[in-house]
Design an enzyme around this catalytic site. Structure first.
Site, mmCIF file in Angstrom:
data_model
loop_
_atom_site.group_PDB
_atom_site.id
_atom_site.type_symbol
_atom_site.label_atom_id
_atom_site.label_comp_id
_atom_site.label_asym_id
_atom_site.label_seq_id
_atom_site.Cartn_x
_atom_site.Cartn_y
_atom_site.Cartn_z
ATOM 1 N N LYS A 141 6.015 -4.627 -2.807
ATOM 2 C CA LYS A 141 7.440 -4.455 -2.531
ATOM 3 C C LYS A 141 7.772 -4.590 -1.052
ATOM 4 O O LYS A 141 8.776 -5.165 -0.695
ATOM 5 C CB LYS A 141 7.884 -3.086 -3.047
ATOM 6 C CG LYS A 141 9.365 -2.823 -2.923
ATOM 7 C CD LYS A 141 10.150 -3.640 -3.908
ATOM 8 C CE LYS A 141 11.648 -3.496 -3.745
ATOM 9 N NZ LYS A 141 12.359 -4.620 -4.333
ATOM 10 N N GLU A 187 8.630 -15.835 -8.878
ATOM 11 C CA GLU A 187 7.840 -14.638 -8.569
ATOM 12 C C GLU A 187 7.530 -13.782 -9.788
ATOM 13 O O GLU A 187 6.521 -13.087 -9.795
ATOM 14 C CB GLU A 187 8.454 -13.817 -7.427
ATOM 15 C CG GLU A 187 9.745 -13.122 -7.719
ATOM 16 C CD GLU A 187 10.262 -12.364 -6.490
ATOM 17 O OE1 GLU A 187 11.480 -12.243 -6.356
ATOM 18 O OE2 GLU A 187 9.459 -11.882 -5.682
ATOM 19 N N ARG A 213 4.543 -0.742 -4.672
ATOM 20 C CA ARG A 213 4.241 -1.186 -3.309
ATOM 21 C C ARG A 213 2.928 -1.949 -3.215
ATOM 22 O O ARG A 213 2.607 -2.540 -2.185
ATOM 23 C CB ARG A 213 4.195 0.019 -2.375
ATOM 24 C CG ARG A 213 5.531 0.705 -2.230
ATOM 25 C CD ARG A 213 5.419 1.783 -1.211
ATOM 26 N NE ARG A 213 5.153 1.223 0.088
ATOM 27 C CZ ARG A 213 6.026 1.157 1.078
ATOM 28 N NH1 ARG A 213 7.228 1.623 0.890
ATOM 29 N NH2 ARG A 213 5.702 0.645 2.233
ATOM 30 N N LYS A 259 13.401 -15.924 -7.709
ATOM 31 C CA LYS A 259 13.286 -14.896 -8.751
ATOM 32 C C LYS A 259 12.420 -15.419 -9.887
ATOM 33 O O LYS A 259 11.528 -14.723 -10.375
ATOM 34 C CB LYS A 259 14.664 -14.509 -9.320
ATOM 35 C CG LYS A 259 15.518 -13.616 -8.473
ATOM 36 C CD LYS A 259 15.031 -12.197 -8.326
ATOM 37 C CE LYS A 259 14.122 -12.025 -7.162
ATOM 38 N NZ LYS A 259 14.603 -11.883 -5.847
ATOM 39 N N TRP A 266 -2.768 -2.769 -1.582
ATOM 40 C CA TRP A 266 -2.493 -4.216 -1.657
ATOM 41 C C TRP A 266 -3.436 -4.821 -0.632
ATOM 42 O O TRP A 266 -3.273 -4.645 0.566
ATOM 43 C CB TRP A 266 -1.041 -4.484 -1.303
ATOM 44 C CG TRP A 266 -0.614 -5.914 -1.509
ATOM 45 C CD1 TRP A 266 -0.111 -6.454 -2.647
ATOM 46 C CD2 TRP A 266 -0.632 -6.965 -0.531
ATOM 47 N NE1 TRP A 266 0.182 -7.780 -2.443
ATOM 48 C CE2 TRP A 266 -0.132 -8.127 -1.151
ATOM 49 C CE3 TRP A 266 -1.035 -7.054 0.792
ATOM 50 C CZ2 TRP A 266 -0.017 -9.337 -0.499
ATOM 51 C CZ3 TRP A 266 -0.920 -8.272 1.453
ATOM 52 C CH2 TRP A 266 -0.415 -9.391 0.800
ATOM 53 N N CYS A 323 0.846 -1.192 0.000
ATOM 54 C CA CYS A 323 0.000 0.000 0.000
ATOM 55 C C CYS A 323 0.881 1.240 0.000
ATOM 56 O O CYS A 323 2.007 1.216 0.482
ATOM 57 C CB CYS A 323 -0.947 0.075 1.174
ATOM 58 S SG CYS A 323 -2.071 -1.299 1.290
ATOM 59 N N GLU A 358 17.531 -18.524 -4.230
ATOM 60 C CA GLU A 358 17.228 -17.180 -4.724
ATOM 61 C C GLU A 358 16.923 -17.216 -6.230
ATOM 62 O O GLU A 358 16.020 -16.527 -6.705
ATOM 63 C CB GLU A 358 18.398 -16.238 -4.402
ATOM 64 C CG GLU A 358 18.265 -14.811 -4.897
ATOM 65 C CD GLU A 358 17.035 -14.058 -4.391
ATOM 66 O OE1 GLU A 358 16.341 -14.541 -3.481
ATOM 67 O OE2 GLU A 358 16.747 -12.984 -4.929
ATOM 68 N N HIS A 363 16.717 -37.896 -2.268
ATOM 69 C CA HIS A 363 15.883 -38.256 -1.113
ATOM 70 C C HIS A 363 14.418 -37.892 -1.345
ATOM 71 O O HIS A 363 13.663 -37.714 -0.398
ATOM 72 C CB HIS A 363 16.415 -37.581 0.154
ATOM 73 C CG HIS A 363 17.804 -38.032 0.493
ATOM 74 N ND1 HIS A 363 18.066 -39.272 1.043
ATOM 75 C CD2 HIS A 363 19.005 -37.437 0.295
ATOM 76 C CE1 HIS A 363 19.371 -39.414 1.197
ATOM 77 N NE2 HIS A 363 19.961 -38.314 0.747
ATOM 78 N N ASN A 391 -2.462 2.927 5.637
ATOM 79 C CA ASN A 391 -1.597 1.759 5.454
ATOM 80 C C ASN A 391 -1.523 1.020 6.776
ATOM 81 O O ASN A 391 -1.443 1.663 7.821
ATOM 82 C CB ASN A 391 -0.164 2.195 5.117
ATOM 83 C CG ASN A 391 -0.018 2.583 3.666
ATOM 84 O OD1 ASN A 391 -0.965 2.549 2.901
ATOM 85 N ND2 ASN A 391 1.185 2.993 3.300
ATOM 86 N N GLY A 392 -1.480 -0.293 6.741
ATOM 87 C CA GLY A 392 -1.374 -1.071 7.979
ATOM 88 C C GLY A 392 -2.638 -1.874 8.207
ATOM 89 O O GLY A 392 -3.443 -2.068 7.287
HETATM 90 C C1 F6R Z 1 11.675 -11.103 -3.509
HETATM 91 C C2 F6R Z 1 11.365 -10.062 -2.573
HETATM 92 C C3 F6R Z 1 10.803 -10.438 -1.247
HETATM 93 C C4 F6R Z 1 11.483 -9.618 -0.146
HETATM 94 C C5 F6R Z 1 10.829 -9.900 1.202
HETATM 95 C C6 F6R Z 1 11.531 -9.169 2.333
HETATM 96 O O1 F6R Z 1 12.201 -10.602 -4.687
HETATM 97 O O2 F6R Z 1 11.572 -8.913 -2.847
HETATM 98 O O3 F6R Z 1 10.943 -11.792 -1.006
HETATM 99 O O4 F6R Z 1 12.831 -9.959 -0.122
HETATM 100 O O5 F6R Z 1 9.496 -9.510 1.169
HETATM 101 O O6 F6R Z 1 11.512 -7.785 2.146
HETATM 102 P P1 F6R Z 1 12.545 -6.849 2.863
HETATM 103 O O7 F6R Z 1 13.893 -7.199 2.389
HETATM 104 O O8 F6R Z 1 12.139 -5.469 2.484
HETATM 105 O O9 F6R Z 1 12.407 -7.097 4.341
#
Ligand code: F6R
Length: 622
Positions: free
Chosen positions: A617, A502, A27, A499, A77, A2, A495, A518, A103-104
């Site tokens: 984000k 997502e 966001r 990537k 969001w 948000c 990772e 396994h 927000n929240g």
């Molecule tokens: C993946 C991604 C998320 C963040 C996660 C933690 O590309 O961006 O998995 O890494 O939500 O966010 P932060 O680092 O802001 O605590």
């Protein structure tokens, strides 16, 4: 998660609000809305879906809406209630005079709603936020003062909030407050801005003030009234935001993600700058305040993080244990906070977060702080809520990351862990815990040298992006993907898989290569790509054998390797090569092709790379 923007001044508000929301779209992007005051009437405009839908709604009445010089806006969001127009913010009260963006999460919204409904309030949405609008309206009816109405309303709220409120009867005024959700005031000439994050206002002003928990600001074009929850007047602490508007431009790249991947050589230079000066000089971490006593008594380290930051933390564990001989646990923050954790003043707790606003990680570090642990925060946002909890701080200096998928911030976090691990090894020897033998010291100096030359090596990887693009094309129709690795590159596999899933929605999973047989091996057949992260070093031969096992089950094999061994050509259908490096440094180089692979696959599939579905984000709710 948000985004909020607000404006009160002498310019037309609508474009400032829409531009602010555009810069916050990363966001959250389920629905959006604005509230303006046109010729004395509060009006709401909302739309579900992407921000463009709201822009289309506004365009139809632009000449009318343009008259407003005050407004608040929100990009959502969804948490409570589906992403529909009705549930989009701003929300209003029965009489329509109040507009609120939030927000929240208001945790006691059900009780509040019941009470308000009994008092005659009619709810139009399923959101928690609408309770705030009704509550403020009812308080305002009693006290006829908007600041006081907001103050009284927040006394009844439980949970987290950043709130901006306008009222039709209180001309040219926005009241804003927060608790456990970020909010800042941008200061212009005869105008003020509000934003949940810097990108919403950086085009207009760099002069800003962060609002702290439970503080309330009341803004008109010419005045800022700033009080705490007990009505004491506060002195604003104004600062200059260290961001440049250019950070919000794609600079000719098709997507922010691609731009941010390409920024990584410079990100590494920035992270190293001032901290690693020369290979034979000790690492300098100015804001790490671990004193001799703490260092001497340190018996364990716990690292808490989520998502990509968690993967960076896993590399951190590996190298801190290797360089410093201290036991390190890494745990997702969301698990850490719901179990009995053994922490005390001899435990160092490290929180890792790009945004510094991830709710679970904030809770985890606060929990550890209450147990007396030293808190070290590794974050891209030294201005964040989490950074304010820190006893020690490592600002990772990656610059604003707009793409939802984290890339350059991961790079900066990983580099920061190398700096921290070497720093701790040097500091521990300085306080006589472990003395570095000359071979240890030489070995650390070698690693420092490898870090110094990394940016050029990353540039080399980027220069071969066409090869990765070709590989992406070849495998873009796969339904599933497996990444295997061992040792320090296991987090690289995780990772790489994260990537890919997502942004392309392909079902991708990372496994330690030794675990393949396994269970996961049952999934292998001619339709399954298996990408082996095959770096020269102590587990090279092992992964090679695991790759043979996968090949024997007809999997389509891809190698990501720094080896030039021609024998690999027989085993692998595709080979992505990266420059040679020390095995301990290899995760930093290995992640870049995996970011590009995910990017190009998503792009071939026509996915919305920068704003993947269902994601946001910064995850500010638990
Ligand atoms: C993946 C991604 C998320 C963040 C996660 C933690 O590309 O961006 O998995 O890494 O939500 O966010 P932060 O680092 O802001 O605590």
């Amino acid at each position: 998660m948000c985004g909020i923007v607000g404006y009160v001044g002498r310019q037309s508000a609508v474009d400032i609000l829409l531009e602010g929301l555009t810069n916050l779209e990363y966001r959250g992007y389920d629905s959006a809305g604005i509230a303006v005051n046109v010729e004395g009437l509060v009006e709401l405009y909302k739309a579900e879906g992407k921000l463009q839908n709201l822009k289309d709604v506004v365009a139809q009445k632009r000449s009318h809406i343009e008259k407003s010089t005050i407004g608040i806006g929100h990009i959502r969001w969804a948490t409570h209630g589906a992403p529909t127009t009705n549930n989009a913010h701003p929300h209003s009260c029965n009489c329509g005079k109040v507009a609120v963006v939030h927000n929240g999460i208001i945790e006691n919204y059900k009780e509040l709603r019941e009470k308000l409904e009994k008092n005659g309030c009619t709810f139009r949405s399923q959101t928690d936020t609408e309770t705030v609008a009704h509550l403020v309206a009812s308080k305002y009816a009693q006290v006829k003062d908007l600041t006081e109405a907001v103050r009284l309303a927040t006394k009844e709220l439980e949970g987290a909030y950043a709130l901006c409120v306008i009222h039709q009867d209180v001309k040219n005024t926005i009241v804003a407050t927060r608790r456990n959700a970020p909010l800042l005031v941008g200061i212009g000439e005869g105008e003020y801005y509000l934003a949940s994050d810097v990108p919403a206002i950086i085009q207009h002003t760099k002069k800003a003030m962060y609002i702290n928990d439970n503080e309330i600001v009341t803004l008109t074009p010419d005045t800022m009234n700033y009080i705490d929850a007990s009505k004491n007047v506060l002195q604003p602490k104004i600062e200059m935001l260290p961001w440049e508007p250019v950070a919000l431009s794609k600079m000719g790249y098709k997507h922010f993600m691609l731009k941010e991947i390409h920024e990584q050589p410079d990100v590494v230079r920035n992270v190293l700058s001032g901290k690693l000066r020369a290979k034979d000089e000790n690492i300098v971490l100015d804001e790490v305040t671990l004193d001799k006593e703490t260092l001497k008594n340190l018996n364990r380290i716990q690292i808490v993080a989520c998502g990509t930051s968690l993967h960076a933390a896993m590399i951190g564990k590996y190298i801190i244990e290797d360089f410093c001989g201290i036991a390190v646990d890494v745990e997702p923050s969301s698990e850490y906070i719901y179990r009995k954790t053994i922490t005390d003043k001899n435990t160092l707790v490290i929180g890792v977060s790009q945004s510094g606003e991830t709710a679970d990680t904030i809770t985890a570090v606060r929990q550890a702080k209450n147990n007396g642990s030293h808190i070290l925060i590794v974050t891209n946002r030294p201005d964040s809520t989490m950074a304010r909890e820190a006893d020690s701080l490592i600002p990772v200096n990656a610059g604003i990351e707009v793409s939802v998928a984290a890339t350059k911030s991961y790079m900066a976090q990983v580099i920061s862990f190398y700096l921290l691990a070497i720093y701790m090894a040097e500091a521990k020897s300085g306080v006589g815990v472990d003395s570095l033998t000359s071979s240890d010291a030489n070995w650390l100096n070698e690693l420092k040298h490898e870090l110094i030359v990394l940016p050029q090596k990353i540039e080399e990887v980027l220069a071969h992006k066409e090869d990765i693009q070709a590989c992406a094309k070849k495998f873009s129709n796969s339904k599933d993907f497996i990444f295997i690795a061992r040792g320090i590159n296991f987090p690289t596999a995780l990772e790489g898989a994260l990537k890919l899933k997502e942004i392309s929605y392909i079902n991708a999973t990372g496994y330690t290569a030794g675990e393949l047989k396994h269970g996961p091996i049952a999934m292998l057949d001619e339709s399954m790509p298996v990408l082996s992260v095959l770096m020269q070093g102590k587990v090279y031969e092992k992964i090679l054998s695991n790759s043979e096992e996968a090949k024997a089950r007809n999997a389509r094999m891809i190698a990501l390797t720094n080896s030039s061994d021609p024998k690999l050509n027989d085993l692998f259908e595709a080979i992505i090569r990266i420059p040679e490096s020390n095995e301990l440094i290899s995760p930093i180089l290995a992640i870049v092709p995996l970011q590009l692979l995910a990017y190009y696959i998503a792009e071939f599939l026509g996915k919305d790379v920068d704003q993947p579905r269902n994601l946001a984000k910064s995850v500010t709710v638990e």
